[in-house]
Design a protein around this motif. Sequence first.
Motif, PDB file in Angstrom:
ATOM      1  N   UNK A 207       0.980  -1.192  -0.055  1.00 39.82           N
ATOM      2  CA  UNK A 207       0.119   0.065  -0.025  1.00 39.82           C
ATOM      3  C   UNK A 207       0.811   1.318   0.061  1.00 39.82           C
ATOM      4  N   UNK A 208       0.580   2.210  -1.096  1.00 35.54           N
ATOM      5  CA  UNK A 208       1.467   3.189  -1.062  1.00 35.54           C
ATOM      6  C   UNK A 208       0.519   4.444  -0.743  1.00 35.54           C
ATOM      7  N   UNK A 209       1.034   5.267   0.103  1.00 37.15           N
ATOM      8  CA  UNK A 209       0.300   6.558   0.423  1.00 37.15           C
ATOM      9  C   UNK A 209       1.009   7.689   0.037  1.00 37.15           C
ATOM     10  N   UNK A 210       0.267   8.671  -0.480  1.00 31.94           N
ATOM     11  CA  UNK A 210       1.009   9.993  -0.676  1.00 31.94           C
ATOM     12  C   UNK A 210       0.521  11.090  -0.060  1.00 31.94           C
ATOM     13  N   UNK A 211       1.456  11.912   0.951  1.00 29.55           N
ATOM     14  CA  UNK A 211       1.166  12.962   1.706  1.00 29.55           C
ATOM     15  C   UNK A 211       1.530  14.283   1.353  1.00 29.55           C
ATOM     16  N   UNK A 212       0.994  15.294   0.946  1.00 25.32           N
ATOM     17  CA  UNK A 212       1.366  16.416   0.423  1.00 25.32           C
ATOM     18  C   UNK A 212       2.183  16.342  -0.784  1.00 25.32           C
ATOM     19  N   UNK A 213       1.814  15.402  -1.536  1.00 27.49           N
ATOM     20  CA  UNK A 213       2.648  15.090  -2.770  1.00 27.49           C
ATOM     21  C   UNK A 213       1.183  14.671  -3.786  1.00 27.49           C
ATOM     22  N   UNK A 214       1.478  15.006  -5.181  1.00 21.40           N
ATOM     23  CA  UNK A 214       0.521  14.270  -6.232  1.00 21.40           C
ATOM     24  C   UNK A 214       0.856  12.795  -6.232  1.00 21.40           C
ATOM     25  N   UNK A 215      -0.100  12.273  -6.495  1.00 20.70           N
ATOM     26  CA  UNK A 215      -0.169  10.615  -6.721  1.00 20.70           C
ATOM     27  C   UNK A 215       0.734  10.427  -7.962  1.00 20.70           C
ATOM     28  N   UNK A 216       1.702   9.634  -8.024  1.00 19.98           N
ATOM     29  CA  UNK A 216       2.449   9.389  -8.990  1.00 19.98           C
ATOM     30  C   UNK A 216       2.633   7.896  -9.338  1.00 19.98           C
ATOM     31  N   UNK A 217       2.142   7.395 -10.395  1.00 19.93           N
ATOM     32  CA  UNK A 217       2.100   6.006 -10.703  1.00 19.93           C
ATOM     33  C   UNK A 217       3.673   5.382 -10.932  1.00 19.93           C
ATOM     34  N   UNK A 218       4.548   6.442 -11.572  1.00 20.17           N
ATOM     35  CA  UNK A 218       5.796   5.883 -11.668  1.00 20.17           C
ATOM     36  C   UNK A 218       6.418   5.642 -10.084  1.00 20.17           C
ATOM     37  N   UNK A 219       6.190   6.516  -9.319  1.00 19.76           N
ATOM     38  CA  UNK A 219       6.655   6.335  -7.784  1.00 19.76           C
ATOM     39  C   UNK A 219       6.025   5.146  -7.055  1.00 19.76           C
ATOM     40  N   UNK A 220       5.052   4.971  -7.582  1.00 22.55           N
ATOM     41  CA  UNK A 220       4.244   3.505  -6.915  1.00 22.55           C
ATOM     42  C   UNK A 220       4.791   2.180  -7.717  1.00 22.55           C
ATOM     43  N   UNK A 221       5.189   2.230  -8.872  1.00 30.86           N
ATOM     44  CA  UNK A 221       5.647   1.058  -9.501  1.00 30.86           C
ATOM     45  C   UNK A 221       7.235   0.981  -9.153  1.00 30.86           C
ATOM     46  N   UNK A 222       7.914   2.217  -8.891  1.00 31.89           N
ATOM     47  CA  UNK A 222       9.240   2.034  -8.312  1.00 31.89           C
ATOM     48  C   UNK A 222       9.222   1.385  -7.063  1.00 31.89           C
ATOM     49  N   UNK A 223       8.297   1.920  -6.102  1.00 34.55           N
ATOM     50  CA  UNK A 223       8.344   1.255  -4.843  1.00 34.55           C
ATOM     51  C   UNK A 223       7.903  -0.392  -4.996  1.00 34.55           C
ATOM     52  N   UNK A 224       7.172  -0.623  -5.679  1.00 40.00           N
ATOM     53  CA  UNK A 224       6.649  -1.970  -5.937  1.00 40.00           C
ATOM     54  C   UNK A 224       7.638  -2.930  -6.383  1.00 40.00           C
ATOM     55  N   UNK A 225       8.461  -2.228  -7.470  1.00 39.64           N
ATOM     56  CA  UNK A 225       9.831  -2.957  -7.965  1.00 39.64           C
ATOM     57  C   UNK A 225      10.682  -3.397  -6.947  1.00 39.64           C
ATOM     58  N   UNK A 226      10.989  -2.187  -6.136  1.00 38.15           N
ATOM     59  CA  UNK A 226      12.028  -2.465  -5.014  1.00 38.15           C
ATOM     60  C   UNK A 226      11.382  -3.418  -4.090  1.00 38.15           C
ATOM     61  N   UNK A 227      10.304  -3.413  -3.511  1.00 38.81           N
ATOM     62  CA  UNK A 227       9.857  -4.369  -2.515  1.00 38.81           C
ATOM     63  C   UNK A 227       9.720  -5.857  -3.078  1.00 38.81           C
TER      64      UNK A 227
END
Length: 184
Positions: A4-24
């Motif tokens: 689960x990726x939550x964004x605070x005070x930042x726009x939701x980014x699919x690129x960041x979500x996929x980057x986190x998923x790839x790392x995990x």
Amino acid sequence: MQTTVTFKKIDTSVALKSYVQKKLDKFDKMLDSPAEAHVVLSVEKIRHIAEITLTCDKLKIHAKEDSESMYSSIDALMDKIKPQIKKHKEKVKQHLSRNKQSIKNESAQLNLSAESFDNPMTDQMVDTIIIETVDTKPMDIEDAVIELDSGKQSFFVFNNARTEQLNVLYKHNNGKLGLIQPIG
């Protein structure tokens, strides 16, 4: 791994979500059972903060990293939790191997054969037990005190003349004497 990726005070980014998923996904291979990861990505002024809570069976890791770039914060965060996962796996592995070894040792020590029932003292037991014989002649407690004071031992076993039972007279650390006698 359920992420689960939550964004605070930042726009939701699919690129960041996929980057986190790839790392995990790399950590998913290291973990034995299904895991859950809650990642919070936030921005405070110029700091980009990445925070993770990873739970898997008895393992719970919480880590937080910040830097000037979100990607470098995520990389630093992953570098931070990788040794923790390795340490936990090693700890579990070491714990299990130590337990198996101790169980093997106990079963080897408790392996009783028919000959050990015929001869209750095995060679190993004789090596570890010092056998001393005691002459338990009947005497009064006062006589036992005199015997205890004259000897070098911290206890004296005697047959109480009054009760006709086996008693033990011993010295406490504070210098006082104690008497052990059976009930009945």
